[in-house]
Design a protein around this motif. Structure first.
Motif, mmCIF file in Angstrom:
data_model
loop_
_atom_site.group_PDB
_atom_site.id
_atom_site.type_symbol
_atom_site.label_atom_id
_atom_site.label_comp_id
_atom_site.label_asym_id
_atom_site.label_seq_id
_atom_site.Cartn_x
_atom_site.Cartn_y
_atom_site.Cartn_z
ATOM 1 N N PRO A 82 21.676 79.471 120.377
ATOM 2 C CA PRO A 82 21.109 78.283 119.744
ATOM 3 C C PRO A 82 20.460 77.371 120.776
ATOM 4 N N GLY A 83 19.442 76.675 120.343
ATOM 5 C CA GLY A 83 18.781 75.750 121.250
ATOM 6 C C GLY A 83 17.623 75.057 120.594
ATOM 7 N N PHE A 84 16.674 74.652 121.422
ATOM 8 C CA PHE A 84 15.532 73.878 120.948
ATOM 9 C C PHE A 84 14.425 73.929 121.989
ATOM 10 N N GLU A 85 13.253 73.539 121.550
ATOM 11 C CA GLU A 85 12.124 73.353 122.455
ATOM 12 C C GLU A 85 11.839 71.865 122.518
ATOM 13 N N ILE A 86 11.636 71.350 123.731
ATOM 14 C CA ILE A 86 11.272 69.947 123.899
ATOM 15 C C ILE A 86 10.180 69.846 124.954
ATOM 16 N N ALA A 87 9.499 68.723 124.955
ATOM 17 C CA ALA A 87 8.507 68.433 125.993
ATOM 18 C C ALA A 87 9.109 67.405 126.935
ATOM 19 N N SER A 88 8.964 67.639 128.226
ATOM 20 C CA SER A 88 9.449 66.697 129.239
ATOM 21 C C SER A 88 8.526 65.485 129.289
ATOM 22 N N SER A 89 8.884 64.507 130.106
ATOM 23 C CA SER A 89 8.030 63.321 130.259
ATOM 24 C C SER A 89 6.655 63.692 130.803
ATOM 25 N N GLU A 90 6.570 64.812 131.524
ATOM 26 C CA GLU A 90 5.278 65.307 132.031
ATOM 27 C C GLU A 90 4.550 66.147 130.989
ATOM 28 N N LYS A 91 5.151 66.270 129.793
ATOM 29 C CA LYS A 91 4.623 67.047 128.663
ATOM 30 C C LYS A 91 4.655 68.554 128.910
ATOM 31 N N ILE A 92 5.602 68.995 129.736
ATOM 32 C CA ILE A 92 5.853 70.421 129.934
ATOM 33 C C ILE A 92 6.806 70.870 128.829
ATOM 34 N N HIS A 93 6.417 71.865 128.061
ATOM 35 C CA HIS A 93 7.257 72.361 126.975
ATOM 36 C C HIS A 93 8.311 73.306 127.537
ATOM 37 N N LEU A 94 9.574 73.010 127.220
ATOM 38 C CA LEU A 94 10.691 73.782 127.732
ATOM 39 C C LEU A 94 11.555 74.285 126.580
ATOM 40 N N VAL A 95 11.903 75.562 126.620
ATOM 41 C CA VAL A 95 12.849 76.125 125.670
ATOM 42 C C VAL A 95 14.216 76.074 126.345
ATOM 43 N N CYS A 96 15.170 75.433 125.666
ATOM 44 C CA CYS A 96 16.528 75.240 126.184
ATOM 45 C C CYS A 96 17.489 76.004 125.279
ATOM 46 N N LEU A 97 18.136 77.019 125.813
ATOM 47 C CA LEU A 97 19.047 77.859 125.032
ATOM 48 C C LEU A 97 20.447 77.792 125.631
ATOM 49 N N TYR A 98 21.444 77.881 124.755
ATOM 50 C CA TYR A 98 22.836 77.702 125.151
ATOM 51 C C TYR A 98 23.677 78.864 124.659
ATOM 52 N N PRO A 99 24.928 78.986 125.166
ATOM 53 C CA PRO A 99 25.803 80.078 124.725
ATOM 54 C C PRO A 99 25.966 80.100 123.208
ATOM 55 N N GLU A 100 26.207 81.300 122.683
ATOM 56 C CA GLU A 100 26.222 81.499 121.233
ATOM 57 C C GLU A 100 27.292 80.700 120.504
ATOM 58 N N ASP A 101 28.326 80.242 121.194
ATOM 59 C CA ASP A 101 29.377 79.462 120.531
ATOM 60 C C ASP A 101 29.157 77.943 120.623
ATOM 61 N N THR A 102 27.988 77.520 121.076
ATOM 62 C CA THR A 102 27.684 76.090 121.172
ATOM 63 C C THR A 102 27.551 75.499 119.774
ATOM 64 N N SER A 103 28.274 74.413 119.522
ATOM 65 C CA SER A 103 28.294 73.810 118.183
ATOM 66 C C SER A 103 27.038 72.994 117.902
ATOM 67 N N LEU A 104 26.802 72.764 116.632
ATOM 68 C CA LEU A 104 25.671 71.946 116.202
ATOM 69 C C LEU A 104 25.791 70.531 116.767
ATOM 70 N N GLN A 105 26.992 69.973 116.744
ATOM 71 C CA GLN A 105 27.194 68.625 117.280
ATOM 72 C C GLN A 105 26.867 68.571 118.767
ATOM 73 N N THR A 106 27.278 69.580 119.504
ATOM 74 C CA THR A 106 26.984 69.635 120.938
ATOM 75 C C THR A 106 25.478 69.705 121.173
ATOM 76 N N LEU A 107 24.778 70.536 120.404
ATOM 77 C CA LEU A 107 23.322 70.629 120.534
ATOM 78 C C LEU A 107 22.661 69.282 120.253
ATOM 79 N N ASN A 108 23.123 68.600 119.208
ATOM 80 C CA ASN A 108 22.578 67.275 118.902
ATOM 81 C C ASN A 108 22.875 66.283 120.028
ATOM 82 N N ASN A 109 24.042 66.404 120.648
ATOM 83 C CA ASN A 109 24.362 65.554 121.798
ATOM 84 C C ASN A 109 23.392 65.807 122.951
#
Length: 158
Positions: A82-109
């Motif tokens: 699970p993860g997400f794509e975000i743009a940094s302050s420099e507008k570089i698009h980054l895909v951030c992926l985490y271990p499969e047991d990462t909770s939805l609340q943790t991702l939102n944090n």
């Protein structure tokens, strides 16, 4: 007694590490013609047809679809990072992926820590790419530059 599986040779798994959920179509300014559940099922069917064993979920600044995708895919033996794509302050698009047991609340944090408002997940973070890269790594995830060969990508050469 340790019952862990010991691997004695390399095993290669086909992966799709930038899978967009059904909600992604809204980012493109279009309407999705099918339900989220139907979309997830069709996406799973393609993964199974293509022998894809691992997927990474990467919606723009939003993780609302992660739980349903994980349930659908895990039931068929497909691992979901699970993860997400975000743009940094420099507008570089980054895909951030985490271990499969990462909770939805943790991702939102994590999104909150990167100053991302999930109701407007396409707005760039106030955090630098360097901060995002090191923070994702510190949290046990992995990150890479999305669209790296596009005009706004970090590998584009003119």
């Amino acid at each position: 007694m340790n019952m862990a599986v010991e691997h004695t040779k390399a095993k290669f798994w086909k992966c799709a590490l930038q899978v967009n959920p059904a909600s992604y179509i809204k980012y493109r300014g279009k309407n999705q013609g099918i339900s989220e559940d139907d979309y997830n099922q069709k996406l799973l069917e393609v993964c199974l047809e293509e022998s894809i064993k691992v997927v990474g979920i990467a919606d723009h600044g939003n993780v609302d679809s992660v739980v349903k995708i994980k349930e659908t895919f895990n039931a068929q033996g497909v691992i979901v990072f699970p993860g997400f794509e975000i743009a940094s302050s420099e507008k570089i698009h980054l895909v951030c992926l985490y271990p499969e047991d990462t909770s939805l609340q943790t991702l939102n944090n994590y999104l909150y820590e990167f100053d991302i408002d999930s109701s407007n997940g396409t707005k760039p973070s106030t955090k630098s790419a360097d901060f995002i890269l090191s923070t994702v790594k510190d949290k046990g995830g992995f990150v890479y530059a999305a669209h790296c060969t596009d005009d706004s990508g970090v590998l584009k050469q003119n």
